[in-house]
Motif scaffolding. Structure first.
Motif, PDB file in Angstrom:
ATOM      1  N   ASP A 124       0.848  -1.190   0.000  1.00  0.00           N
ATOM      2  CA  ASP A 124       0.000   0.000   0.000  1.00  0.00           C
ATOM      3  C   ASP A 124       0.882   1.239   0.000  1.00  0.00           C
ATOM      4  O   ASP A 124       1.820   1.353   0.789  1.00  0.00           O
ATOM      5  N   GLN A 152      -0.251   4.371   0.478  1.00  0.00           N
ATOM      6  CA  GLN A 152      -0.987   5.460   1.113  1.00  0.00           C
ATOM      7  C   GLN A 152      -0.416   5.755   2.500  1.00  0.00           C
ATOM      8  O   GLN A 152       0.296   4.957   3.071  1.00  0.00           O
ATOM      9  N   HIS A 207      -2.499   6.376   5.016  1.00  0.00           N
ATOM     10  CA  HIS A 207      -3.521   5.934   5.936  1.00  0.00           C
ATOM     11  C   HIS A 207      -3.876   4.511   5.539  1.00  0.00           C
ATOM     12  O   HIS A 207      -3.389   4.011   4.531  1.00  0.00           O
ATOM     13  N   GLU A 237      -5.709   1.952   3.852  1.00  0.00           N
ATOM     14  CA  GLU A 237      -6.706   1.599   2.864  1.00  0.00           C
ATOM     15  C   GLU A 237      -6.100   0.625   1.869  1.00  0.00           C
ATOM     16  O   GLU A 237      -4.906   0.660   1.590  1.00  0.00           O
ATOM     17  N   SER A 264      -6.720  -0.580  -1.953  1.00  0.00           N
ATOM     18  CA  SER A 264      -7.436  -0.173  -3.162  1.00  0.00           C
ATOM     19  C   SER A 264      -7.064  -1.057  -4.341  1.00  0.00           C
ATOM     20  O   SER A 264      -5.916  -1.467  -4.484  1.00  0.00           O
ATOM     21  N   HIS A 274     -11.536  -7.087  -4.750  1.00  0.00           N
ATOM     22  CA  HIS A 274     -12.088  -6.227  -3.699  1.00  0.00           C
ATOM     23  C   HIS A 274     -13.077  -7.011  -2.833  1.00  0.00           C
ATOM     24  O   HIS A 274     -13.007  -6.981  -1.610  1.00  0.00           O
ATOM     25  N   PRO A 277     -14.491  -3.061   7.753  1.00  0.00           N
ATOM     26  CA  PRO A 277     -13.952  -1.935   6.983  1.00  0.00           C
ATOM     27  C   PRO A 277     -15.062  -1.068   6.407  1.00  0.00           C
ATOM     28  O   PRO A 277     -16.202  -1.503   6.285  1.00  0.00           O
ATOM     29  N   THR A 304     -12.225   0.557  -2.799  1.00  0.00           N
ATOM     30  CA  THR A 304     -11.369   0.780  -1.639  1.00  0.00           C
ATOM     31  C   THR A 304     -12.022   0.255  -0.374  1.00  0.00           C
ATOM     32  O   THR A 304     -13.198   0.490  -0.122  1.00  0.00           O
ATOM     33  N   TYR A 314     -11.278   0.637   3.670  1.00  0.00           N
ATOM     34  CA  TYR A 314     -10.426   1.457   4.527  1.00  0.00           C
ATOM     35  C   TYR A 314     -10.911   1.429   5.967  1.00  0.00           C
ATOM     36  O   TYR A 314     -12.042   1.082   6.271  1.00  0.00           O
ATOM     37  N   LYS A 364     -10.918   3.945   9.292  1.00  0.00           N
ATOM     38  CA  LYS A 364     -10.753   5.355   9.612  1.00  0.00           C
ATOM     39  C   LYS A 364     -10.381   5.574  11.083  1.00  0.00           C
ATOM     40  O   LYS A 364      -9.460   6.321  11.378  1.00  0.00           O
TER      41      LYS A 364
END
Length: 193
Positions: free
Chosen positions: A107, A109, A111, A113, A115, A122, A136, A146, A148, A150
């Motif tokens: 990943d 990112q 944060h 997630e 994707s 998925h 999620p 996605t 994710y 939080k």
């Protein structure tokens, strides 16, 4: 790793990762799985350089994709890459955790997630996460699916579930320090007011 970060170029499977330690791990696993020595090189991607590992080429590509059940044949005899997870590869908890660990490591990112543009992948990943008792949030934006997390508790649980204990503890420390700092700032602002 192949499902979440690979791309085909000139009859070879390549994996892009930012972290050199992850690239080295993919390199060593590739040597064990395929018996071949992969290449690692720097590649420009999205205005910055990333590590690319060429893990298979030519006939090895077909063999590797078949090994992980990522090739599907049609009635007409044509083959295409199927980005989904075969049940036999995630039949127990540790295999589910390993799958999520691979998706997490590649990943790019800042944060948490996961994707992909592949709907089946998925959905398979969502099912794996839910089977591990995590919930999620889902997002579909411009054909990119996605999953994710939080809130910090969910991220903490995810890291614990994939066996990233050191990362989980580091994350917890950062969270505690931020909370202390925020509380101090609130107290100072209150006194000043």
């Amino acid at each position: 790793v192949i499902c979440y970060s690979s791309f085909l170029r000139n009859s070879s499977i390549n994996v892009r990762v930012e972290n050199i330690s992850v690239a080295k791990r993919i390199f060593s696993l590739t040597k064990i799985i395929t018996g071949n020595i992969p290449e690692i090189y720097k590649d420009k991607y999205s205005e910055k350089f990333v590590n690319t590992v060429k893990i298979a080429q030519n006939q090895d590509v077909v063999n590797l994709l078949n090994k992980f059940g990522l090739v599907k044949c049609t009635m007409e005899g044509k083959s295409f890459i199927l980005f989904s997870v075969k049940e036999k590869f995630i039949s127990n908890r540790c295999c589910k955790q390993a799958f999520l660990r691979g998706a997490f490591l590649v990943d790019r990112q800042y944060h948490l997630e996961l994707s992909t543009r592949h709907r089946h992948l998925h959905k398979d990943t969502e099912n794996i996460i839910k089977e591990l008792d995590m919930k999620p949030k889902l997002l579909n934006r411009n054909g990119v699916y996605t999953l994710y997390f939080k809130d910090s508790e969910s991220i903490f649980d995810f890291l614990g579930n994939i066996g990233a204990t050191k990362c989980m503890l580091d994350y917890q420390n950062v969270r505690i320090l931020k909370e202390i700092s925020n509380n101090m700032n609130r107290a100072i602002n209150c006194e000043e007011a």
